[in-house]
Design a protein around this motif. Structure first.
Motif, PDB file in Angstrom:
ATOM      1  N   TRP A 171     -46.186 -46.305 -21.046  1.00  0.00           N
ATOM      2  CA  TRP A 171     -45.081 -47.185 -21.447  1.00  0.00           C
ATOM      3  C   TRP A 171     -45.207 -47.557 -22.914  1.00  0.00           C
ATOM      4  CZ3 TRP A 171     -45.090 -51.065 -16.771  1.00  0.00           C
ATOM      5  CH2 TRP A 171     -44.433 -50.452 -15.694  1.00  0.00           C
ATOM      6  N   LEU A 174     -44.225 -44.659 -24.914  1.00  0.00           N
ATOM      7  CA  LEU A 174     -42.770 -44.591 -24.923  1.00  0.00           C
ATOM      8  C   LEU A 174     -42.202 -45.548 -25.964  1.00  0.00           C
ATOM      9  CD1 LEU A 174     -39.902 -44.082 -23.654  1.00  0.00           C
ATOM     10  CD2 LEU A 174     -40.384 -46.135 -22.310  1.00  0.00           C
ATOM     11  N   LEU A 178     -40.056 -44.775 -29.477  1.00  0.00           N
ATOM     12  CA  LEU A 178     -38.746 -45.327 -29.829  1.00  0.00           C
ATOM     13  C   LEU A 178     -38.849 -46.219 -31.061  1.00  0.00           C
ATOM     14  CD1 LEU A 178     -37.475 -46.166 -26.231  1.00  0.00           C
ATOM     15  CD2 LEU A 178     -36.533 -44.427 -27.739  1.00  0.00           C
ATOM     16  N   ARG A 179     -39.977 -46.147 -31.700  1.00  0.00           N
ATOM     17  CA  ARG A 179     -40.227 -46.837 -32.959  1.00  0.00           C
ATOM     18  C   ARG A 179     -40.196 -48.364 -32.851  1.00  0.00           C
ATOM     19  NH1 ARG A 179     -37.435 -43.853 -37.919  1.00  0.00           N
ATOM     20  NH2 ARG A 179     -35.563 -44.848 -37.129  1.00  0.00           N
ATOM     21  N   ALA A 291     -42.437 -37.773  -9.445  1.00  0.00           N
ATOM     22  CA  ALA A 291     -41.562 -37.820 -10.599  1.00  0.00           C
ATOM     23  C   ALA A 291     -41.207 -39.236 -10.987  1.00  0.00           C
ATOM     24  CB  ALA A 291     -40.295 -37.049 -10.303  1.00  0.00           C
ATOM     25  N   TYR A 294     -44.643 -45.010 -10.776  1.00  0.00           N
ATOM     26  CA  TYR A 294     -45.163 -45.694 -11.956  1.00  0.00           C
ATOM     27  C   TYR A 294     -46.621 -45.985 -11.712  1.00  0.00           C
ATOM     28  CZ  TYR A 294     -40.328 -45.874 -12.805  1.00  0.00           C
ATOM     29  OH  TYR A 294     -39.039 -45.503 -12.990  1.00  0.00           O
TER      30      TYR A 294
ATOM     31  N   ILE B  79     -38.445 -38.199 -28.468  1.00  0.00           N
ATOM     32  CA  ILE B  79     -39.192 -37.389 -27.516  1.00  0.00           C
ATOM     33  C   ILE B  79     -38.882 -37.840 -26.090  1.00  0.00           C
ATOM     34  CG2 ILE B  79     -41.244 -38.856 -27.720  1.00  0.00           C
ATOM     35  CD1 ILE B  79     -42.935 -36.275 -27.387  1.00  0.00           C
ATOM     36  N   PHE B  81     -40.480 -37.444 -22.302  1.00  0.00           N
ATOM     37  CA  PHE B  81     -41.723 -37.026 -21.672  1.00  0.00           C
ATOM     38  C   PHE B  81     -41.459 -36.400 -20.311  1.00  0.00           C
ATOM     39  CE2 PHE B  81     -42.479 -40.667 -24.412  1.00  0.00           C
ATOM     40  CZ  PHE B  81     -43.471 -40.176 -25.236  1.00  0.00           C
ATOM     41  N   PRO B  84     -40.109 -39.687 -16.388  1.00  0.00           N
ATOM     42  CA  PRO B  84     -38.996 -40.411 -17.018  1.00  0.00           C
ATOM     43  C   PRO B  84     -39.453 -41.688 -17.717  1.00  0.00           C
ATOM     44  CG  PRO B  84     -38.560 -39.950 -14.683  1.00  0.00           C
ATOM     45  CD  PRO B  84     -39.964 -39.534 -14.939  1.00  0.00           C
ATOM     46  N   LEU B  85     -40.540 -42.313 -17.236  1.00  0.00           N
ATOM     47  CA  LEU B  85     -41.051 -43.538 -17.845  1.00  0.00           C
ATOM     48  C   LEU B  85     -39.966 -44.588 -18.037  1.00  0.00           C
ATOM     49  CD1 LEU B  85     -43.500 -42.125 -20.560  1.00  0.00           C
ATOM     50  CD2 LEU B  85     -44.025 -42.936 -18.257  1.00  0.00           C
ATOM     51  N   LEU B  86     -39.153 -44.784 -16.998  1.00  0.00           N
ATOM     52  CA  LEU B  86     -38.162 -45.858 -17.069  1.00  0.00           C
ATOM     53  C   LEU B  86     -38.869 -47.173 -16.803  1.00  0.00           C
ATOM     54  CD1 LEU B  86     -35.208 -44.238 -15.116  1.00  0.00           C
ATOM     55  CD2 LEU B  86     -35.799 -44.083 -17.538  1.00  0.00           C
ATOM     56  N   LEU B  87     -38.427 -48.213 -17.477  1.00  0.00           N
ATOM     57  CA  LEU B  87     -39.027 -49.516 -17.242  1.00  0.00           C
ATOM     58  C   LEU B  87     -38.377 -50.107 -15.995  1.00  0.00           C
ATOM     59  CD1 LEU B  87     -39.183 -50.747 -20.933  1.00  0.00           C
ATOM     60  CD2 LEU B  87     -40.916 -49.584 -19.579  1.00  0.00           C
ATOM     61  N   LEU B  98     -32.670 -49.632 -24.566  1.00  0.00           N
ATOM     62  CA  LEU B  98     -33.980 -50.119 -25.025  1.00  0.00           C
ATOM     63  C   LEU B  98     -34.256 -49.844 -26.512  1.00  0.00           C
ATOM     64  CD1 LEU B  98     -36.743 -51.366 -24.092  1.00  0.00           C
ATOM     65  CD2 LEU B  98     -37.535 -49.020 -23.777  1.00  0.00           C
ATOM     66  N   GLY B  99     -34.145 -48.583 -26.901  1.00  0.00           N
ATOM     67  CA  GLY B  99     -34.490 -48.220 -28.272  1.00  0.00           C
ATOM     68  C   GLY B  99     -33.570 -48.840 -29.304  1.00  0.00           C
ATOM     69  N   ASN B 101     -32.456 -51.708 -29.353  1.00  0.00           N
ATOM     70  CA  ASN B 101     -32.810 -53.090 -29.632  1.00  0.00           C
ATOM     71  C   ASN B 101     -33.930 -53.214 -30.648  1.00  0.00           C
ATOM     72  OD1 ASN B 101     -30.928 -54.088 -27.825  1.00  0.00           O
ATOM     73  ND2 ASN B 101     -32.344 -53.897 -26.098  1.00  0.00           N
ATOM     74  N   ASN B 105     -34.086 -48.817 -35.136  1.00  0.00           N
ATOM     75  CA  ASN B 105     -32.945 -47.999 -34.707  1.00  0.00           C
ATOM     76  C   ASN B 105     -31.603 -48.721 -34.807  1.00  0.00           C
ATOM     77  OD1 ASN B 105     -34.852 -46.005 -33.902  1.00  0.00           O
ATOM     78  ND2 ASN B 105     -35.181 -47.183 -32.032  1.00  0.00           N
ATOM     79  N   ARG B 141     -32.317 -38.019 -16.358  1.00  0.00           N
ATOM     80  CA  ARG B 141     -31.112 -38.107 -17.200  1.00  0.00           C
ATOM     81  C   ARG B 141     -31.095 -39.416 -17.983  1.00  0.00           C
ATOM     82  NH1 ARG B 141     -27.364 -36.301 -12.828  1.00  0.00           N
ATOM     83  NH2 ARG B 141     -26.366 -38.317 -13.031  1.00  0.00           N
ATOM     84  N   ARG B 146     -31.692 -42.298 -23.042  1.00  0.00           N
ATOM     85  CA  ARG B 146     -32.373 -43.327 -23.817  1.00  0.00           C
ATOM     86  C   ARG B 146     -32.837 -42.774 -25.174  1.00  0.00           C
ATOM     87  NH1 ARG B 146     -37.488 -45.354 -20.801  1.00  0.00           N
ATOM     88  NH2 ARG B 146     -38.012 -43.171 -21.104  1.00  0.00           N
ATOM     89  N   THR B 147     -33.227 -41.514 -25.182  1.00  0.00           N
ATOM     90  CA  THR B 147     -33.649 -40.907 -26.439  1.00  0.00           C
ATOM     91  C   THR B 147     -32.444 -40.487 -27.279  1.00  0.00           C
ATOM     92  OG1 THR B 147     -35.700 -40.165 -25.444  1.00  0.00           O
ATOM     93  CG2 THR B 147     -35.002 -39.047 -27.436  1.00  0.00           C
ATOM     94  N   THR B 150     -30.351 -43.013 -29.528  1.00  0.00           N
ATOM     95  CA  THR B 150     -30.847 -43.458 -30.832  1.00  0.00           C
ATOM     96  C   THR B 150     -30.580 -42.404 -31.907  1.00  0.00           C
ATOM     97  OG1 THR B 150     -33.042 -42.569 -30.391  1.00  0.00           O
ATOM     98  CG2 THR B 150     -32.666 -44.858 -29.799  1.00  0.00           C
TER      99      THR B 150
END
Ligand SMILES: Nc1ncnc2c1ncn2[C@@H]1O[C@H](COP(=O)(O)OP(=O)(O)OP(=O)(O)O)[C@@H](O)[C@H]1O
Ligand SMILES: [Mg+2]
Lengths: 296, 259
Positions: A171, A174, A178-179, A291, A294, B79, B81, B84-87, B98-99, B101, B105, B141, B146-147, B150
């Motif tokens: 996380w 990630l 996203l900087r 997939a 978490y 990038i 990954f 998906p690494l969704l929060l 997210l990005g 904010n 960006n 998706r 999300r990527t 931005t």
């Protein structure tokens, strides 16, 4: 096990309640309380001679005292004083404990250096600090705040630190991809990710604080439930003493329940595993569970 | 033609302490043209993810340079990954936002951007859903959206469909192709799947292990697609892949000091 949030009970229906749920939630605890009162009453009946001063400890005498004390407002004053001390003490513990836990969990050097010292201090019973607290802060509310805070800070710090350590490092990656700046990472990923742990810590801290409160109030203050216990003893008002004990237990119980209710996040939290529900247009979703798992 | 949006020159990355260093890739050159899909194939452990992380600025080269032409709005590289690494505490819409904010960006944001992106990625209906209500394909998706939202100049995809079942994978490949063309995205994509590489790539590069290098590149312009039977090409790629994979570490520990 300490308090699993009720939301995790699988047997509840859509409204969160079922017939057995109500019975379990209300009926059984009431039954338990009734049993306790009966045993208490029996013990007094069997082992205490009528007319002895110990008979003042009987449940019926205590109940009568309680009604009187609530009626004339005496108890309310002490309860309010105690609650205020709990809130202030917990507040101080949170203000110190959360950043401390963040540092413990997030900065390896800090946790290596300070961690052992912290475990050492934690093992010292908070009440051992009493003489020091009185020397430092004098008599009054301040040493009580201090004693509560020094006891309650640990559950908060440790839960927070455990939460940080358990954050999925991906996380953070990630967020960086996203900087996000460090502050933004903290605000949008770390904090929401550990919120459930912090709340758990606060709940545990509340219980600790409540247990410390009563003895802490037996020193140098003239209000609060702890003070009232000593005062009742000095007045030989043993029924008042019983009433105070019942109130302490009941309030502690209610506070813990309230904390459960208020501090259990209703929104999805970081730890809850994904439900295996699959919706979707067109696409066939036989996705491997991996997939969207978490990692803890 | 504009300057290529991404160029890696002489890229070298090593891990480990001095003395017993492990060279993941060495002297690696790579150039990606605007608007193309550049697919990177290669056996496990040859350094594809490391290379993407380096390009994304999440890791640094020991030697060599990464040059990325700056975009006027939005950021340089994004990038996606493999997970998906969704929060999980954010809805689909919030995850996609997210990005935007983040201060870095802000300039990419504009009114209606999020709604438009949700629509492009077929997520409008799911905007208020939470990650644990999504299928794996939907989650991926969202992760892509999300990527993309931005507005990076180059998008890096690290086995984005690796964990999906074949049918979802197929659908998402087609859909990605559509999105890539309609938005004119420049994509660098890592995959193990030769089929996927040939379906999506304008160019397919094969990376050899220990130390990693791009050892062969296939151009897949529409002319060459017609000139050559696909099966033929697939056979060739697979064969080269197999040859390269034999060099892969895995049984050997892959120390490459002095090689
Ligand atoms: N942070 C790290 N520290 C040490 N070694 C690393 C690190 N990251 C990657 N490596 C090593 O670098 C090599 C390349 O890893 P990488 O993840 O880039 O491979 P990959 O080509 O993406 O493999 P796969 O196809 O299995 O995803 C591996 O041998 C790995 O062990
Ligand atoms: Mg990889």
């Amino acid at each position: 096990m300490i308090g699993r949030p009720p939301a995790q009970d699988d047997r509840r229906d859509a409204r969160g309640r079922s017939a057995t749920g109500v019975l379990t939630a209300v009926g059984y605890p009431l039954l338990g309380a009734a049993l306790l009162v009966v045993l208490w009453w029996l013990a007094i009946k069997l082992f205490v001679e009528p007319g002895s001063f110990l008979s003042a400890f009987a449940p019926d005498r205590g109940a009568r005292a309680l009604v009187d004390l609530v009626g004339d407002g005496t108890l309310n004053r002490h309860v309010i004083a105690s609650l205020k001390r709990i809130l202030v003490g917990l507040g101080i513990a949170a203000v110190i404990g959360i950043p401390f836990g963040l540092a413990l969990g997030g900065l390896p050097v800090f946790s290596k250096t300070i961690g052992p010292v912290a475990s050492f201090v934690r093992m010292v019973s908070p009440l051992s600090w009493t003489p020091l607290a009185i020397i430092w802060f004098g008599v009054g509310d301040q040493p009580v705040y201090f004693l509560i805070a020094i006891g309650a800070v640990w559950p908060i710090a440790l839960s927070t630190s455990a939460g940080v350590a358990a954050l999925d490092p991906q996380w953070l990656m990630l967020g960086r991809s996203l900087r996000a700046s460090r502050v933004e990472l903290l605000r949008t990923i770390v904090w929401p990710g550990i919120r459930a742990d912090v709340l758990t810590g606060l709940r545990l801290a509340l219980t600790t604080a409540w247990i410390i409160l009563v003895p802490a109030e037996m020193l140098g203050v003239d209000s609060g439930l702890g003070y009232f216990i000593l005062d009742s003893r000095d007045r030989f008002a043993y029924s008042d003493l019983v009433a105070a004990i019942v109130v302490i237990g009941a309030l502690g119980f209610l506070l813990d329940r309230a904390a459960h209710y208020l501090l259990t996040p209703r929104r999805r939290t970081a730890r809850r595993p994904a439900r295996q529900r699959v919706t979707g247009p067109a696409e066939v979703a036989l996705a491997e569970p991996g997939a969207r798992e978490y990692r803890i | 033609m504009a300057a290529s949006p991404l160029r890696v020159s002489g890229g070298t990355r090593r891990f480990g302490a001095r003395g017993q260093q492990f060279t993941v890739f060495e002297g690696l050159d790579l150039e990606v043209e605007a608007g193309e899909v550049f697919v990177l194939l290669g056996p496990s452990g040859c350094g594809k993810s490391t290379l993407l992380r380096v390009i994304a600025g999440l890791d640094e080269l020991d030697e060599g340079t990464v040059a990325i032409a700056a975009e006027e709005h939005g950021r340089d590289v994004g990038i996606v990954f493999q997970q998906p690494l969704l929060l999980p505490w954010l809805s689909v819409r919030e995850n996609v936002t997210l990005g935007l904010n983040y201060d870095a960006n802000r300039s990419a944001d504009e009114p209606g951007l999020v709604d438009r992106t949700l629509a492009e990625f077929g997520l409008t209906e799911l905007a208020d859903a939470y990650p644990d209500e999504l299928s794996g394909g939907q989650a991926q998706r969202v992760s892509l959206a999300r990527t993309v939202v931005t507005r990076p100049r180059v998008i890096l995809l690290d086995e984005p469909f690796g964990a999906l079942d074949p049918l979802t994978r197929r659908n998402l490949q087609q859909w990605l192709l559509g999105i890539q063309q309609s938005l004119g995205l420049t994509v660098v994509m890592v995959t193990h799947d030769v089929e996927e590489a040939l379906l999506l790539g304008n160019r397919v590069a094969l990376m050899s292990p220990s130390p990693g290098r791009i050892c062969r590149t296939w151009e897949l312009s529409s002319e060459s697609r017609e000139a050559r039977p696909m099966a033929d090409l697939r056979e060739e790629v697979l064969q080269t892949y197999a040859e390269v994979a034999r060099l892969a570490p895995g049984n050997t520990s892959g120390f490459a000091a002095g090689l």
